[in-house]
Design an enzyme around this catalytic site. Structure first.
Site, short mmCIF file in Angstrom:
data_model
loop_
_atom_site.label_atom_id
_atom_site.label_comp_id
_atom_site.label_asym_id
_atom_site.label_seq_id
_atom_site.Cartn_x
_atom_site.Cartn_y
_atom_site.Cartn_z
N ILE A 19 0.82 -1.22 0.00
CA ILE A 19 0.00 0.00 0.00
C ILE A 19 0.85 1.26 0.00
O ILE A 19 0.39 2.31 -0.47
CB ILE A 19 -1.00 -0.03 1.18
CG1 ILE A 19 -2.15 0.93 0.90
CG2 ILE A 19 -0.31 0.28 2.50
CD1 ILE A 19 -3.35 0.71 1.76
N ASP A 42 1.28 -0.24 9.43
CA ASP A 42 1.49 1.05 10.11
C ASP A 42 2.98 1.43 10.05
O ASP A 42 3.34 2.55 9.65
CB ASP A 42 1.00 0.91 11.57
CG ASP A 42 0.85 2.22 12.29
OD1 ASP A 42 0.98 3.28 11.67
OD2 ASP A 42 0.57 2.17 13.52
N SER A 131 -7.13 -4.93 10.57
CA SER A 131 -7.33 -5.85 11.72
C SER A 131 -6.95 -7.30 11.48
O SER A 131 -6.99 -8.09 12.42
CB SER A 131 -8.77 -5.82 12.26
OG SER A 131 -8.98 -4.72 13.11
N TYR A 135 -3.91 -7.74 14.90
CA TYR A 135 -5.16 -7.66 15.66
C TYR A 135 -6.03 -8.92 15.55
O TYR A 135 -7.07 -9.02 16.20
CB TYR A 135 -5.95 -6.41 15.27
CG TYR A 135 -5.45 -5.14 15.96
CD1 TYR A 135 -4.36 -5.15 16.82
CD2 TYR A 135 -6.08 -3.91 15.77
CE1 TYR A 135 -3.90 -4.00 17.45
CE2 TYR A 135 -5.64 -2.75 16.40
CZ TYR A 135 -4.54 -2.81 17.24
OH TYR A 135 -4.10 -1.66 17.87
N1 AR6 Z 1 0.87 -3.06 2.31
C1 AR6 Z 1 -0.33 -3.67 2.39
N2 AR6 Z 1 -0.66 -4.51 3.41
C2 AR6 Z 1 0.28 -4.74 4.35
C3 AR6 Z 1 1.56 -4.14 4.34
C4 AR6 Z 1 1.84 -3.26 3.25
N3 AR6 Z 1 3.03 -2.63 3.15
N4 AR6 Z 1 2.25 -4.58 5.44
C5 AR6 Z 1 1.44 -5.44 6.09
N5 AR6 Z 1 0.26 -5.55 5.45
P1 AR6 Z 1 -1.41 -5.27 10.51
P2 AR6 Z 1 -3.80 -4.84 12.19
C6 AR6 Z 1 -0.93 -6.34 5.76
O1 AR6 Z 1 -0.85 -6.18 11.54
O2 AR6 Z 1 -4.11 -6.29 12.23
C7 AR6 Z 1 0.37 -2.26 14.05
O3 AR6 Z 1 1.42 -2.45 14.96
C8 AR6 Z 1 -0.79 -7.51 6.70
O4 AR6 Z 1 -0.22 -8.63 6.01
O5 AR6 Z 1 -0.51 -4.27 9.88
O6 AR6 Z 1 -4.93 -3.86 11.97
C9 AR6 Z 1 -0.52 -1.07 14.44
O7 AR6 Z 1 0.23 -0.03 15.04
C10 AR6 Z 1 -2.25 -7.76 7.06
O8 AR6 Z 1 -2.91 -8.47 6.02
O9 AR6 Z 1 -2.69 -4.44 11.09
C11 AR6 Z 1 -1.49 -1.69 15.42
O10 AR6 Z 1 -0.94 -1.76 16.72
C12 AR6 Z 1 -2.82 -6.33 7.10
O11 AR6 Z 1 -1.86 -5.51 6.43
C13 AR6 Z 1 -1.68 -3.08 14.87
O12 AR6 Z 1 -0.50 -3.39 14.13
C14 AR6 Z 1 -3.05 -5.78 8.50
O13 AR6 Z 1 -2.04 -6.21 9.38
C15 AR6 Z 1 -2.86 -3.15 13.92
O14 AR6 Z 1 -3.08 -4.49 13.56
#
Ligand code: AR6
Length: 192
Positions: A19, A42, A131, A135
């Site tokens: 993203i 993030d 999430s 999460y």
């Molecule tokens: N582009 C697109 N998707 C991604 C990328 C990227 N560069 N990197 C990871 N994903 P998560 P959450 C995907 O854990 O569950 C953080 O520490 C990943 O594979 O990023 O909402 C925040 O600060 C998964 O499918 O978000 C919060 O504390 C999706 O993004 C917590 O994590 C979401 O994974 C939020 O957890």
């Protein structure tokens, strides 16, 4: 290869990708209530946007009661070094903590992000799968909730016109693809 669906007055695109490289006007972040960054998507967004994003998040925190963004809510900052001009930071539900409120809170993230698009005349946005990483929201459950929330907004409004899902792995892309075919039916089309 992307998958395109005509939905309401707009278009939904699903694709595998990072993203932080999207050229939509906005990208959504899967943040946490502190808005101070974290891991996963993030962390990647903060690294790509540069340090001014953290400062903008600190400024946004000051406008919030108790300095925390509640679960299901969203705030907008600039994108700084990103191709996207804006970042909409959403706080998804922690699946194990929210219980039966989790679906409503997850849908609320997407609805609030899309409301901010309308308020700022943002015509295109890319979402990650909020999430379903740290999460712990099972992606088979999260995908139809995310897509239904987007459908509801696209049926009711002209803005945004393009909603992309930029999905990081095949399992996530497959879950969203199956949910989209189910929800959007015969409106599926293949893109480039
Ligand atoms: N582009 C697109 N998707 C991604 C990328 C990227 N560069 N990197 C990871 N994903 P998560 P959450 C995907 O854990 O569950 C953080 O520490 C990943 O594979 O990023 O909402 C925040 O600060 C998964 O499918 O978000 C919060 O504390 C999706 O993004 C917590 O994590 C979401 O994974 C939020 O957890």
């Amino acid at each position: 290869m992307e998958q395109r669906f005509d939905v309401g007055r707009g278009v939904v695109v699903l694709e595998r990708g990072d993203i932080t490289r999207q050229d939509t006007e906005a990208i959504a972040n899967a943040a946490n209530s502190t808005l101070l960054g974290g891991g996963g998507v993030d962390g990647a967004i903060h690294r790509a946007a540069g340090p001014k994003l953290l400062q903008a998040c600190r400024d946004a925190k000051r406008t919030l009661p108790s300095g925390l963004l509640p679960t299901g809510q969203a705030v907008l900052t600039p994108g700084f070094r990103l191709r996207a001009a804006h970042v909409i930071h959403c706080v998804g539900p922690v699946y194990a903590r929210e219980g039966q409120d989790a679906p409503r809170l997850l849908a609320s993230c997407y609805a609030n992000a899309l409301r901010l698009c309308r308020e700022h005349d943002i015509r295109s946005i890319a979402f990650p799968s909020i999430s379903t990483g740290v999460y712990g929201y099972p992606v088979q459950e999260a995908a139809p909730i995310a897509l239904a929330a987007v459908r509801d907004a696209l049926e009711a409004n002209d803005t945004p016109h393009l909603v992309k899902f930029s999905l990081f792995d095949d399992t996530t892309l497959e879950a969203y693809g199956a949910a989209a075919r189910d929800l959007f039916g015969g409106r599926a089309g293949r893109g480039s």
